[in-house]
Design an enzyme around this catalytic site. Structure first.
Site, PDB file in Angstrom:
ATOM      1  N   GLN A 100      55.559   0.722  21.604  1.00 18.98           N
ATOM      2  CA  GLN A 100      54.983   1.981  22.071  1.00 18.98           C
ATOM      3  C   GLN A 100      54.548   2.830  20.878  1.00 18.98           C
ATOM      4  OE1 GLN A 100      57.183   5.426  23.793  1.00 18.98           O
ATOM      5  NE2 GLN A 100      55.945   5.109  25.615  1.00 18.98           N
ATOM      6  N   TYR A 170      53.641  14.742  24.665  1.00 20.79           N
ATOM      7  CA  TYR A 170      53.267  14.415  23.275  1.00 20.79           C
ATOM      8  C   TYR A 170      51.749  14.553  23.086  1.00 20.79           C
ATOM      9  CZ  TYR A 170      58.104  13.055  23.152  1.00 20.79           C
ATOM     10  OH  TYR A 170      59.471  13.112  23.238  1.00 20.79           O
ATOM     11  N   CYS A 342      74.350   3.356  36.178  1.00 20.70           N
ATOM     12  CA  CYS A 342      73.982   4.592  35.462  1.00 20.70           C
ATOM     13  C   CYS A 342      74.156   5.794  36.379  1.00 20.70           C
ATOM     14  CB  CYS A 342      72.525   4.490  35.014  1.00 20.70           C
ATOM     15  SG  CYS A 342      71.874   6.010  34.321  1.00 20.70           S
ATOM     16  N   CYS A 345      73.492  10.922  33.535  1.00 18.51           N
ATOM     17  CA  CYS A 345      74.090  12.133  32.955  1.00 18.51           C
ATOM     18  C   CYS A 345      73.390  12.537  31.661  1.00 18.51           C
ATOM     19  CB  CYS A 345      75.579  11.899  32.687  1.00 18.51           C
ATOM     20  SG  CYS A 345      75.899  10.643  31.415  1.00 18.51           S
ATOM     21  N   CYS A 348      73.631   9.576  26.915  1.00 17.42           N
ATOM     22  CA  CYS A 348      73.162   8.548  25.958  1.00 17.42           C
ATOM     23  C   CYS A 348      72.370   9.144  24.798  1.00 17.42           C
ATOM     24  CB  CYS A 348      72.350   7.474  26.688  1.00 17.42           C
ATOM     25  SG  CYS A 348      71.212   8.102  27.960  1.00 17.42           S
TER      26      CYS A 348
HETATM   27  C1  LIG Z   1      67.661   8.088  25.328  1.00 15.84           C
HETATM   28  C2  LIG Z   1      66.272   8.107  25.895  1.00 15.84           C
HETATM   29  C3  LIG Z   1      65.184   7.936  25.057  1.00 15.84           C
HETATM   30  C4  LIG Z   1      63.882   7.909  25.571  1.00 15.84           C
HETATM   31  N1  LIG Z   1      62.837   7.640  24.735  1.00 15.84           N
HETATM   32  C5  LIG Z   1      61.582   7.474  25.245  1.00 15.84           C
HETATM   33  C6  LIG Z   1      60.533   6.991  24.430  1.00 15.84           C
HETATM   34  O1  LIG Z   1      60.706   6.681  23.252  1.00 15.84           O
HETATM   35  N2  LIG Z   1      59.308   6.863  25.005  1.00 15.84           N
HETATM   36  C7  LIG Z   1      59.078   7.128  26.327  1.00 15.84           C
HETATM   37  O2  LIG Z   1      57.963   6.962  26.802  1.00 15.84           O
HETATM   38  N3  LIG Z   1      60.074   7.562  27.114  1.00 15.84           N
HETATM   39  C8  LIG Z   1      61.314   7.704  26.621  1.00 15.84           C
HETATM   40  N4  LIG Z   1      62.345   8.043  27.445  1.00 15.84           N
HETATM   41  C9  LIG Z   1      62.068   8.220  28.878  1.00 15.84           C
HETATM   42  C10 LIG Z   1      62.233   6.898  29.620  1.00 15.84           C
HETATM   43  O3  LIG Z   1      61.342   5.906  29.209  1.00 15.84           O
HETATM   44  C11 LIG Z   1      62.024   7.074  31.135  1.00 15.84           C
HETATM   45  O4  LIG Z   1      60.697   7.487  31.353  1.00 15.84           O
HETATM   46  C12 LIG Z   1      63.009   8.076  31.743  1.00 15.84           C
HETATM   47  O5  LIG Z   1      64.283   7.963  31.148  1.00 15.84           O
HETATM   48  C13 LIG Z   1      63.179   7.866  33.244  1.00 15.84           C
HETATM   49  O6  LIG Z   1      63.596   6.555  33.523  1.00 15.84           O
HETATM   50  P1  LIG Z   1      65.129   6.176  33.895  1.00 15.84           P
HETATM   51  O7  LIG Z   1      65.518   6.995  35.079  1.00 15.84           O
HETATM   52  O8  LIG Z   1      65.062   4.715  34.175  1.00 15.84           O
HETATM   53  O9  LIG Z   1      65.956   6.529  32.700  1.00 15.84           O
HETATM   54  C14 LIG Z   1      63.659   8.084  26.962  1.00 15.84           C
HETATM   55  C15 LIG Z   1      64.776   8.264  27.807  1.00 15.84           C
HETATM   56  C16 LIG Z   1      66.055   8.261  27.300  1.00 15.84           C
HETATM   57  C17 LIG Z   1      67.216   8.429  28.234  1.00 15.84           C
END
Ligand SMILES: Cc1cc2nc3c(=O)[nH]c(=O)nc-3n(C[C@H](O)[C@H](O)[C@H](O)COP(=O)(O)O)c2cc1C
Length: 374
Positions: A100, A170, A342, A345, A348
């Site tokens: 990415q 961003y 998960c 919360c 992480c």
């Molecule tokens: C620790 C952490 C780091 C993340 N870093 C990025 C990232 O580098 N790029 C991105 O597009 N989204 C990032 N996200 C967002 C996730 O890709 C995702 O869109 C968001 O967590 C929702 O998905 P989930 O419910 O499966 O966690 C991050 C999320 C978390 C929790």
């Protein structure tokens, strides 16, 4: 009928299933952004857990595009051998690896970026920690070149695809959003102008990597923010990318300033709170011909399986569930369909900031208390 475990391909990139590890900053790189063996081992564990496609944490394309400690840098040729180690680690376990690419624009600090942050306009909004400087046309051109050269590095390193980050507030998202893009030149105004930078990044990347290499985007279907990017403008931008040959669109929503509706929502306790970006992804899927990935709050097997079976999206992407349980895809494939462990919360993030790498703090507490009671 479509199945979660169908084998598919995106522009010749063969994928073992429809499950994707969405980009997740890990905080495991060296201070200068160089990928580490720790990160390679982490990606190997994700691929071994059965996810078909691993997308890296956001990799900055120029040093002033950095936001967080330990973030991946894709801005230097000398990192190509280290990037290759990441790709090799995923390939060893039969997965595919995508990098990415990001420039954080105004959504960073001078301390992290090493200079005054840049943005489409010099505006003070909640999203920005500091007042950014406005990019001029030369600055914009330079940046599209940085995205393109970073994509070329990923390709040279044996990575299977690139995804440019146009979501979560961003730089590319900042151009798309009327809230952060107040320009009165050809990069601003209505969505025709505001999506120009996005298209120039796409074209520059495509020109650099060639027609046969998978190029994907992660984009907000909506910023969930007063005055931010709205769904119909996002649909317009996705249609343009689709017409010009983007290979897949991952749909997210929100920015850090979107209150409860950030990209990383908490409190996903009932089915009704799950899959919070699905309406956006479904709308975009109905407007484009390329594959669409949905991310955000996917937790239960039945829901995820249904999204694929009903063709509401082509791929399902996960971030936090795979931090908690990298083997979730394997577990589901083997018939154990228990809900993701998960609890959303967001604990992480903390070890990523303070301990040199993310992990699930709840899993650690549970493991320690199990060990203590033995
Ligand atoms: C620790 C952490 C780091 C993340 N870093 C990025 C990232 O580098 N790029 C991105 O597009 N989204 C990032 N996200 C967002 C996730 O890709 C995702 O869109 C968001 O967590 C929702 O998905 P989930 O419910 O499966 O966690 C991050 C999320 C978390 C929790």
């Amino acid at each position: 009928m479509r199945n979660l475990f169908d084998e598919t391909s995106i522009k010749g990139m063969h994928l073992a299933n429809r499950l994707v590890r969405s980009a997740t900053w890990e905080g495991m790189c060296a201070e200068d952004g160089r990928p580490t063996d720790k990160l390679a081992a982490y990606y190997e564990s994700l691929a071994a857990g059965g996810v078909g496609l691993v997308i890296s944490g956001y990799g900055y394309v120029r040093s002033d595009g950095k936001q967080l400690p330990g973030q991946l840098g894709v801005h230097r040729d000398e990192f190509i051998p280290d990037l290759r180690k990441l790709a090799d680690a995923v390939h060893r376990q039969g997965g595919k690896f995508c990098v990415q690419l990001v420039h954080c624009g105004g959504q960073t600090t001078e301390k992290m970026s090493g200079a005054q942050p840049v943005a489409p306009s010099s505006v003070k909004v909640e999203q920005y920690p500091e007042l950014p400087a406005e990019l001029d046309n030369n600055g914009i051109k330079e940046l599209t070149g940085c995205f393109a050269r970073s994509a070329a590095r990923a390709r040279e390193a044996g990575c299977d695809a690139v995804q440019f980050h146009a979501a979560h507030g961003y730089l590319i998202n900042q151009f798309l959003s009327p809230l952060t893009n107040r320009r009165d030149d050809s990069y601003g105004g209505n969505i025709d102008g505001r999506h120009r930078f996005l298209m120039e990044v796409y074209r520059a990347v495509r020109h650099e990597v060639g027609a046969d290499y998978p190029v994907m985007v992660k984009i907000n279907g909506c910023d969930n923010l007063q005055g931010g990017l709205a769904l119909e403008d996002a649909v317009f931008a996705c249609r343009q990318l689709d017409e010009e040959g983007i290979d897949a669109i991952e749909v997210s929503g929100g920015t850090p300033a979107s209150g409860f509706e950030t990209p990383v929502r908490q409190g996903i306790e009932t089915r009704i709170n799950e899959a919070y970006n699905l309406p956006l992804a479904y709308r975009i899927k109905n407007a484009v011909s390329c594959p669409v990935m949905v991310v955000g709050g996917l937790r239960s097997y039945e829901l995820v399986e249904g999204i694929i079976r009903r063709e509401e999206a082509d791929y399902v992407a996960f971030a936090r569930p795979l931090i908690r349980e990298p083997t979730l895809p394997l577990r589901w494939a083997q018939g154990n369909e228990v809900h993701s462990r998960c609890i959303s919360c967001n604990g992480c993030f903390k070890p990523g900031l303070k301990e040199g790498g993310i992990y699930c703090v709840v899993e650690k507490i549970e493991r320690e208390s199990r060990n203590a009671s033995l």
